[in-house]
Design an enzyme around this catalytic site. Structure first.
Site, PDB file in Angstrom:
ATOM      1  N   LYS A 261      24.942 -28.960 -71.518  1.00 18.84           N
ATOM      2  CA  LYS A 261      24.443 -28.894 -70.137  1.00 18.84           C
ATOM      3  C   LYS A 261      24.610 -30.227 -69.423  1.00 18.84           C
ATOM      4  O   LYS A 261      24.844 -30.247 -68.218  1.00 18.84           O
ATOM      5  CB  LYS A 261      22.981 -28.438 -70.100  1.00 18.84           C
ATOM      6  CG  LYS A 261      22.843 -26.948 -70.360  1.00 18.84           C
ATOM      7  CD  LYS A 261      21.564 -26.372 -69.807  1.00 18.84           C
ATOM      8  CE  LYS A 261      21.533 -24.859 -69.998  1.00 18.84           C
ATOM      9  NZ  LYS A 261      20.253 -24.263 -69.684  1.00 18.84           N
TER      10      LYS A 261
ATOM     11  N   LYS B  52      30.690 -18.865 -75.951  1.00 20.30           N
ATOM     12  CA  LYS B  52      29.703 -17.782 -75.978  1.00 20.30           C
ATOM     13  C   LYS B  52      29.604 -17.102 -74.613  1.00 20.30           C
ATOM     14  O   LYS B  52      29.820 -17.740 -73.578  1.00 20.30           O
ATOM     15  CB  LYS B  52      28.345 -18.299 -76.459  1.00 20.30           C
ATOM     16  CG  LYS B  52      27.623 -19.180 -75.475  1.00 20.30           C
ATOM     17  CD  LYS B  52      26.207 -19.485 -75.938  1.00 20.30           C
ATOM     18  CE  LYS B  52      25.540 -20.333 -74.855  1.00 20.30           C
ATOM     19  NZ  LYS B  52      24.216 -20.766 -75.092  1.00 20.30           N
TER      20      LYS B  52
ATOM     21  N   LYS C 237      26.402 -16.420 -68.287  1.00 16.49           N
ATOM     22  CA  LYS C 237      26.507 -16.061 -66.875  1.00 16.49           C
ATOM     23  C   LYS C 237      27.438 -17.011 -66.121  1.00 16.49           C
ATOM     24  O   LYS C 237      27.919 -16.687 -65.061  1.00 16.49           O
ATOM     25  CB  LYS C 237      25.120 -16.070 -66.232  1.00 16.49           C
ATOM     26  CG  LYS C 237      24.459 -17.422 -66.397  1.00 16.49           C
ATOM     27  CD  LYS C 237      23.128 -17.511 -65.755  1.00 16.49           C
ATOM     28  CE  LYS C 237      22.627 -18.940 -65.750  1.00 16.49           C
ATOM     29  NZ  LYS C 237      22.370 -19.540 -67.050  1.00 16.49           N
TER      30      LYS C 237
END
Ligand code: TYM
Length: 335
Positions: free
Chosen positions: A117, A199, A202
């Site tokens: 992130k 993976k 969204k």
């Protein structure tokens, strides 16, 4: 009362930072269902966690309620499961602070989700993003669960929680119960349909199937799913050589309960052209009742409010008991 205290406990949460997708469903929610007989179950919307990345306030509010409706539609009966919104139970933030002081900088630096992130949101690498796992440990430990049903990607955070338990209990005695990650055999790590090397998430919406998506859109995504450029073109489970097909087999297995050998036999000699839409159909049929039920529930705002109010009350009662014990153990003066 005593018998109730001995019941096993299960707890998990999902961030309402995006719409729920097939990875969330197969990796986590499928394992939450039908457990209420056996366990005291707590499932929540992890809204505190979402603001480690910028959110649009109106969208966050809407998605949090949609997620609650979808939890119920996935089969979590609010009478038998405690469903709540994380920010409604302030003990999460309170214990989060305490556990921050028992979590090491080095441990936090090693977290894969932090590395991912902070690379993705380089302009906003804030303190919350870094200390997030201590809040997640608080989410878990407030309810003293035996099991934390999550997908493979959250295993590292549950392992860190276990380290914190060991450290804290080592100093103050048996305060926290040691939780265990509970990871499904099939569906623990669903990969993106357009990029089977990362993976499903969204952030790559074309490769991501959402729970509330229309059947024709789901089928289009499966028909366009990346398969493999090998010449054999047969349905065979081999994640290294055939990541795309293996991912589709994983999805099909998680949805239908069939194992890989059965799936290979079922599509023997048929090639990818028949397999991809069959996986699409199986997913559509699994999600259809959930979508229809969630749409119905979402219209009833008063019902949803009653569910999250009751949930916050029940969760708050349990969370407060743990927090008081922790405050006492570390030496805070009781009010
Ligand atoms: P989150 O919101 O990213 O994901 C929610 C759950 O879905 C699983 N998952 C997947 N499983 C299989 N394949 C995928 N592609 C996939 N993508 C997501 C995740 O493993 C997870 O179980 N930190 C957590 C939320 C959280 C939490 C907690 C979980 C906060 N506090 C306490 C358990 C206990 C998170 O970001 O998950």
């Amino acid at each position: 009362m005593e018998a109730q205290a001995k019941r096993k406990v299960m707890l998990s949460g999902i961030q309402p930072s995006g719409d729920l997708h097939l990875g969330n469903y197969l990796g986590a929610i499928q394992n939450w269902r039908d457990r209420a007989e056996e366990f005291d179950c707590y499932y929540f919307m992890a809204d505190l966690h979402t603001i480690t990345v910028r959110q649009t306030p109106a969208d966050l509010r809407r998605r949090t309620l949609e997620q609650l409706a979808q939890y119920i539609a996935c089969g979590l009966d609010p009478e038998r499961n405690t469903l709540f919104i994380q920010s409604h139970v302030p003990q999460h933030a309170q214990l989060g602070w305490v556990l921050n002081c028992f979590t090491m900088f080095g441990e936090l630096s090693r977290m894969t989700q932090f590395k991912d992130k902070s690379a993705k949101h380089g302009d906003n690498v804030n303190g919350g993003l870094f200390t997030y796992p201590a809040l997640m440990a608080a989410d878990i430990l407030l309810y003293q669960p035996d099991y934390v049903p999550v997908g493979e990607d959250q295993k590292q955070h549950v392992e860190l929680t276990r380290n914190i338990v060991q450290r804290f209990n080592g100093i103050y005695g048996e305060v926290f119960r040691m939780p265990e990650p509970y990871i499904p055999k099939a569906g623990a790590r669903i990969m993106g349909l357009t990029a089977p090397d990362s993976k499903m998430s969204k952030s790559a919406p074309e490769g991501c199937v959402f729970l509330m998506e229309r059947p024709e859109d789901i089928q289009r995504k499966f028909k366009r799913a990346v398969t493999d450029s090998d010449t054999e073109r047969c349905v065979r489970y081999d994640p290294a050589a055939k990541p795309g097909v293996s991912n589709l087999m994983n999805i099909y297995s998680a949805v239908t309960g069939k194992d890989y050998a059965q799936i290979e036999r079922e599509f023997d000699g048929q090639g990818y052209g028949a397999f991809k839409p069959a996986v699409g159909d199986a997913v559509i049929e699994a999600l259809r009742p959930i979508r229809e039920e969630a749409e119905r529930i979402l219209k009833d705002k008063a019902y949803l409010e009653q569910v999250y109010r009751t949930g916050a009350q029940r969760a708050g009662y349990v969370a407060d008991k743990t927090l008081c014990k922790v405050y006492r153990k570390v030496g805070f003066v009781a009010l």
